[in-house]
Design a protein around this motif. Structure first.
Motif, PDB file in Angstrom:
ATOM      1  N   ARG A  77     -16.545 -49.833 -71.480  1.00  0.00           N
ATOM      2  CA  ARG A  77     -15.201 -50.234 -71.026  1.00  0.00           C
ATOM      3  C   ARG A  77     -15.229 -50.599 -69.545  1.00  0.00           C
ATOM      4  O   ARG A  77     -14.698 -51.613 -69.126  1.00  0.00           O
ATOM      5  CB  ARG A  77     -14.207 -49.101 -71.297  1.00  0.00           C
ATOM      6  CG  ARG A  77     -12.856 -49.310 -70.671  1.00  0.00           C
ATOM      7  CD  ARG A  77     -12.127 -50.431 -71.376  1.00  0.00           C
ATOM      8  NE  ARG A  77     -10.800 -50.572 -70.814  1.00  0.00           N
ATOM      9  CZ  ARG A  77     -10.199 -51.740 -70.657  1.00  0.00           C
ATOM     10  NH1 ARG A  77     -10.794 -52.849 -71.049  1.00  0.00           N
ATOM     11  NH2 ARG A  77      -9.016 -51.798 -70.146  1.00  0.00           N
ATOM     12  N   GLY A  81     -15.817 -54.414 -69.971  1.00  0.00           N
ATOM     13  CA  GLY A  81     -14.440 -54.692 -70.380  1.00  0.00           C
ATOM     14  C   GLY A  81     -14.218 -54.582 -71.876  1.00  0.00           C
ATOM     15  O   GLY A  81     -13.289 -55.178 -72.411  1.00  0.00           O
ATOM     16  N   GLU A  82     -15.074 -53.811 -72.567  1.00  0.00           N
ATOM     17  CA  GLU A  82     -14.911 -53.643 -74.003  1.00  0.00           C
ATOM     18  C   GLU A  82     -13.688 -52.773 -74.290  1.00  0.00           C
ATOM     19  O   GLU A  82     -13.274 -51.977 -73.452  1.00  0.00           O
ATOM     20  CB  GLU A  82     -16.176 -53.044 -74.605  1.00  0.00           C
ATOM     21  CG  GLU A  82     -17.344 -54.005 -74.528  1.00  0.00           C
ATOM     22  CD  GLU A  82     -18.577 -53.517 -75.269  1.00  0.00           C
ATOM     23  OE1 GLU A  82     -18.552 -52.420 -75.862  1.00  0.00           O
ATOM     24  OE2 GLU A  82     -19.573 -54.254 -75.244  1.00  0.00           O
ATOM     25  N   PRO A  83     -13.105 -52.911 -75.471  1.00  0.00           N
ATOM     26  CA  PRO A  83     -11.873 -52.170 -75.769  1.00  0.00           C
ATOM     27  C   PRO A  83     -12.091 -50.659 -75.805  1.00  0.00           C
ATOM     28  O   PRO A  83     -13.153 -50.178 -76.219  1.00  0.00           O
ATOM     29  CB  PRO A  83     -11.460 -52.689 -77.143  1.00  0.00           C
ATOM     30  CG  PRO A  83     -12.655 -53.354 -77.715  1.00  0.00           C
ATOM     31  CD  PRO A  83     -13.532 -53.764 -76.577  1.00  0.00           C
ATOM     32  N   LEU A  84     -11.090 -49.939 -75.353  1.00  0.00           N
ATOM     33  CA  LEU A  84     -11.054 -48.488 -75.441  1.00  0.00           C
ATOM     34  C   LEU A  84      -9.583 -48.118 -75.583  1.00  0.00           C
ATOM     35  O   LEU A  84      -8.884 -47.905 -74.609  1.00  0.00           O
ATOM     36  CB  LEU A  84     -11.674 -47.839 -74.199  1.00  0.00           C
ATOM     37  CG  LEU A  84     -11.817 -46.317 -74.221  1.00  0.00           C
ATOM     38  CD1 LEU A  84     -12.742 -45.879 -75.351  1.00  0.00           C
ATOM     39  CD2 LEU A  84     -12.342 -45.810 -72.901  1.00  0.00           C
ATOM     40  N   ASN A  85      -9.131 -48.088 -76.838  1.00  0.00           N
ATOM     41  CA  ASN A  85      -7.708 -47.857 -77.090  1.00  0.00           C
ATOM     42  C   ASN A  85      -7.427 -46.371 -77.318  1.00  0.00           C
ATOM     43  O   ASN A  85      -8.310 -45.530 -77.202  1.00  0.00           O
ATOM     44  CB  ASN A  85      -7.240 -48.714 -78.269  1.00  0.00           C
ATOM     45  CG  ASN A  85      -8.042 -48.447 -79.524  1.00  0.00           C
ATOM     46  OD1 ASN A  85      -8.434 -47.329 -79.800  1.00  0.00           O
ATOM     47  ND2 ASN A  85      -8.300 -49.499 -80.293  1.00  0.00           N
ATOM     48  N   ARG A  86      -6.183 -46.066 -77.666  1.00  0.00           N
ATOM     49  CA  ARG A  86      -5.783 -44.666 -77.852  1.00  0.00           C
ATOM     50  C   ARG A  86      -6.552 -43.977 -78.971  1.00  0.00           C
ATOM     51  O   ARG A  86      -6.934 -42.814 -78.842  1.00  0.00           O
ATOM     52  CB  ARG A  86      -4.286 -44.586 -78.154  1.00  0.00           C
ATOM     53  CG  ARG A  86      -3.436 -44.785 -76.953  1.00  0.00           C
ATOM     54  CD  ARG A  86      -1.984 -44.647 -77.346  1.00  0.00           C
ATOM     55  NE  ARG A  86      -1.174 -44.483 -76.159  1.00  0.00           N
ATOM     56  CZ  ARG A  86       0.128 -44.429 -76.168  1.00  0.00           C
ATOM     57  NH1 ARG A  86       0.789 -44.533 -77.322  1.00  0.00           N
ATOM     58  NH2 ARG A  86       0.810 -44.265 -75.056  1.00  0.00           N
ATOM     59  N   MET A  88      -9.553 -44.683 -80.064  1.00  0.00           N
ATOM     60  CA  MET A  88     -10.920 -44.463 -79.605  1.00  0.00           C
ATOM     61  C   MET A  88     -10.972 -43.316 -78.590  1.00  0.00           C
ATOM     62  O   MET A  88     -11.890 -42.487 -78.625  1.00  0.00           O
ATOM     63  CB  MET A  88     -11.480 -45.748 -78.996  1.00  0.00           C
ATOM     64  CG  MET A  88     -11.618 -46.869 -80.012  1.00  0.00           C
ATOM     65  SD  MET A  88     -11.910 -48.467 -79.240  1.00  0.00           S
ATOM     66  CE  MET A  88     -13.632 -48.347 -78.871  1.00  0.00           C
ATOM     67  N   THR A  89      -9.991 -43.262 -77.710  1.00  0.00           N
ATOM     68  CA  THR A  89      -9.925 -42.179 -76.731  1.00  0.00           C
ATOM     69  C   THR A  89      -9.740 -40.837 -77.433  1.00  0.00           C
ATOM     70  O   THR A  89     -10.366 -39.839 -77.059  1.00  0.00           O
ATOM     71  CB  THR A  89      -8.788 -42.429 -75.725  1.00  0.00           C
ATOM     72  OG1 THR A  89      -9.019 -43.690 -75.082  1.00  0.00           O
ATOM     73  CG2 THR A  89      -8.711 -41.340 -74.684  1.00  0.00           C
TER      74      THR A  89
END
Length: 108
Positions: A77, A81-86, A88-89
């Motif tokens: 991330r 800049g790869e995705p890290l959404n809720r 994944m978190t």
């Protein structure tokens, strides 16, 4: 010393995986592939030394693999800049909890 070795294994594996991402880019330098090989070789060496110092395979591998996944996702991330959404978190939080449970379970 018992935690230096697995931390070395985790950081080496994460570095190798991030180098693999760089090596897969179009026009990437061949040196990235060397970094991948050295990183994974170093990671497995540290993991083997961790086992030789008495940590059980279940604990060592569980901590190594889970921590590697979490750190790689966070680093990807930040660096790419790869995705890290809720969701994944939340998964990373669960991984941390799972690693803690493995460590606490091994202590008994």
């Amino acid at each position: 010393m018992s935690w230096i070795l697995p931390i070395g294994a985790i950081l080496s594996e994460v570095a190798a995986t991030l180098a693999l991402r760089m090596a897969s880019q179009p026009g990437a330098r061949k040196a990235w592939f060397a970094a991948v090989g050295v990183g994974y070789l170093t990671a497995f060496t540290f993991l083997a030394l961790t086992l030789a110092h008495g940590m059980t395979i279940g604990v060592a591998y569980g901590i190594w693999a889970a921590s590697g996944v979490a750190l790689t996702a966070i680093a990807a991330r930040l660096l790419f800049g790869e995705p890290l959404n809720r969701v994944m978190t939340a998964g990373i939080v669960l991984i941390i909890g799972g690693v803690l449970m493995i460590e606490l379970g091994a202590a008994h």
